[in-house]
Design a protein around this motif. Structure first.
Motif, mmCIF file in Angstrom:
data_model
loop_
_atom_site.group_PDB
_atom_site.id
_atom_site.type_symbol
_atom_site.label_atom_id
_atom_site.label_comp_id
_atom_site.label_asym_id
_atom_site.label_seq_id
_atom_site.Cartn_x
_atom_site.Cartn_y
_atom_site.Cartn_z
ATOM 1 N N PHE A 43 42.583 43.211 35.769
ATOM 2 C CA PHE A 43 42.027 43.751 37.010
ATOM 3 C C PHE A 43 42.965 43.464 38.131
ATOM 4 O O PHE A 43 42.972 43.899 39.169
ATOM 5 C CB PHE A 43 40.638 43.163 37.283
ATOM 6 N N ARG A 48 35.636 36.953 38.118
ATOM 7 C CA ARG A 48 36.291 37.635 36.986
ATOM 8 C C ARG A 48 37.543 36.875 36.575
ATOM 9 O O ARG A 48 37.815 36.707 35.382
ATOM 10 C CB ARG A 48 36.636 39.076 37.356
ATOM 11 N N ARG A 49 38.306 36.410 37.547
ATOM 12 C CA ARG A 49 39.518 35.650 37.249
ATOM 13 C C ARG A 49 39.179 34.348 36.516
ATOM 14 O O ARG A 49 39.837 33.983 35.540
ATOM 15 C CB ARG A 49 40.277 35.369 38.539
ATOM 16 N N THR A 83 38.109 35.194 32.837
ATOM 17 C CA THR A 83 39.229 35.540 31.949
ATOM 18 C C THR A 83 40.077 34.309 31.646
ATOM 19 O O THR A 83 40.569 34.160 30.522
ATOM 20 C CB THR A 83 40.095 36.673 32.530
ATOM 21 N N ALA A 101 32.817 45.880 31.105
ATOM 22 C CA ALA A 101 32.528 45.928 32.549
ATOM 23 C C ALA A 101 33.781 45.668 33.382
ATOM 24 O O ALA A 101 33.912 46.197 34.479
ATOM 25 C CB ALA A 101 31.434 44.919 32.898
ATOM 26 N N PHE A 102 34.674 44.871 32.858
ATOM 27 C CA PHE A 102 35.965 44.637 33.525
ATOM 28 C C PHE A 102 36.953 44.228 32.463
ATOM 29 O O PHE A 102 36.586 43.974 31.325
ATOM 30 C CB PHE A 102 35.859 43.591 34.651
ATOM 31 N N ASP A 103 38.224 44.225 32.807
ATOM 32 C CA ASP A 103 39.229 43.785 31.845
ATOM 33 C C ASP A 103 40.080 42.676 32.445
ATOM 34 O O ASP A 103 39.969 42.358 33.627
ATOM 35 C CB ASP A 103 40.084 44.947 31.324
ATOM 36 N N PHE A 144 35.815 39.272 42.376
ATOM 37 C CA PHE A 144 37.174 39.127 41.846
ATOM 38 C C PHE A 144 37.435 37.703 41.371
ATOM 39 O O PHE A 144 37.955 37.481 40.274
ATOM 40 C CB PHE A 144 38.186 39.528 42.921
ATOM 41 N N TYR A 156 35.199 42.169 27.942
ATOM 42 C CA TYR A 156 34.413 41.465 28.948
ATOM 43 C C TYR A 156 33.242 42.351 29.342
ATOM 44 O O TYR A 156 33.436 43.408 29.935
ATOM 45 C CB TYR A 156 35.276 41.115 30.167
#
Length: 131
Positions: free
Chosen positions: A131, A85-86, A89, A126-128, A82, A109
């Motif tokens: 999230f 990812r943060r 972004t 894979a993630f946006d 997490f 992403y």
């Protein structure tokens, strides 16, 4: 009065090996994306507190790619947490602010998983950012 220089730390062979494998994985991922028609805009793009492995573009898609190299592909797939990812972004926002010609593109992403003895696996979206 002369000042003593700080002693240089010896490189950790385990750490430098991981760095080299990571660079090789990023090069493999970049080549794979170029073969798929993506244009590489940046490699290892740094922002305060984060780094984006690859930033690529195809058509109106601006894609921020995280490359994960592990012994097994399954381990690589779960290696993106997490907090990372943060950071990615947030760095993507900074990239768009610094490069306004790409700011109107659709963003995505992706992840590329690399493992010895297996073909790289590209996971679009894979993630946006939400999230």
């Amino acid at each position: 009065m002369s000042r003593a220089r700080p002693r240089r730390r010896e490189a950790d062979p385990k750490r430098s090996g991981a760095w080299g494998r990571g660079r090789l994985a990023e090069t493999t991922a970049a080549l794979m994306l170029m073969l798929k028609g993506y244009r590489i805009l940046a490699r290892r793009w740094r922002a305060p507190g984060a780094e984006i492995d690859l930033i690529v573009r195809r058509g109106n898609w601006l894609v921020f790619v995280e490359v994960k190299a592990r012994t097994r592909l399954a381990d690589a797939e779960i290696a993106l947490g997490f907090a990372q990812r943060r950071r990615i972004t947030a760095a993507a926002e900074r990239f768009c602010a610094a490069h306004p010609r790409h700011a109107d593109c659709d963003r995505r992403y992706d992840m590329i998983l690399v493992s010895k003895g297996a073909l790289p696996r590209h996971i679009p979206g894979a993630f946006d950012a939400n999230f």
